[in-house]
Design a protein around this motif. Structure first.
Motif, PDB file in Angstrom:
ATOM      1  N   ARG A  15       0.794  -1.121   0.038  1.00  0.00           N
ATOM      2  CA  ARG A  15       0.233   0.075  -0.103  1.00  0.00           C
ATOM      3  C   ARG A  15       0.714   1.330  -0.072  1.00  0.00           C
ATOM      4  O   ARG A  15       2.015   1.391   0.599  1.00  0.00           O
ATOM      5  N   SER A  16       0.335   2.067  -0.477  1.00  0.00           N
ATOM      6  CA  SER A  16       1.011   3.390  -0.799  1.00  0.00           C
ATOM      7  C   SER A  16       0.820   4.368   0.806  1.00  0.00           C
ATOM      8  O   SER A  16      -0.081   3.707   1.379  1.00  0.00           O
ATOM      9  N   GLN A  19      -2.771   5.051   1.110  1.00  0.00           N
ATOM     10  CA  GLN A  19      -3.727   4.238   1.075  1.00  0.00           C
ATOM     11  C   GLN A  19      -3.777   3.389   2.538  1.00  0.00           C
ATOM     12  O   GLN A  19      -4.970   3.099   3.135  1.00  0.00           O
ATOM     13  N   LEU A  58       7.239   4.161   5.382  1.00  0.00           N
ATOM     14  CA  LEU A  58       7.004   5.280   4.467  1.00  0.00           C
ATOM     15  C   LEU A  58       7.495   6.565   4.913  1.00  0.00           C
ATOM     16  O   LEU A  58       8.283   7.310   4.112  1.00  0.00           O
TER      17      LEU A  58
END
Length: 88
Positions: A15-16, A19, A58
């Motif tokens: 997933r980003s 998301q 991230l």
């Protein structure tokens, strides 16, 4: 045999940030509503922890990239200043 992409931790890793964060928010809302069985709440909490880990990874990666860009820019500006002073 289950494919690797079907496992929850693999789904979270693909997933980003947007998301993962959106899914994490939805999980929190469901947990706060309190309409889940203990098993459902536990599964949702576990998935939420994986999503939180993904978001943190991230963000850390992005922070490192920004830091490297700032360092490179500062180095370029230092070289420009050195060139400018040499011309004077």
């Amino acid at each position: 045999m289950t494919e690797q992409s079907d496992r929850p931790e693999s789904k979270a890793k693909n997933r980003s940030f947007e998301q993962a964060f959106e899914q994490l928010e939805q999980s929190v809302r469901k947990l706060e509503a309190g309409q889940l069985s203990l098993a459902e709440a536990t599964d949702l909490f576990e998935e939420g922890m994986k999503l939180a880990k993904r978001c943190n990874e991230l963000l850390s990666t992005t922070e490192l990239r920004v830091s490297r860009l700032q360092t490179a820019f500062a180095e370029q500006m230092r070289l420009v200043d050195d060139d400018f002073e040499a011309e004077e």
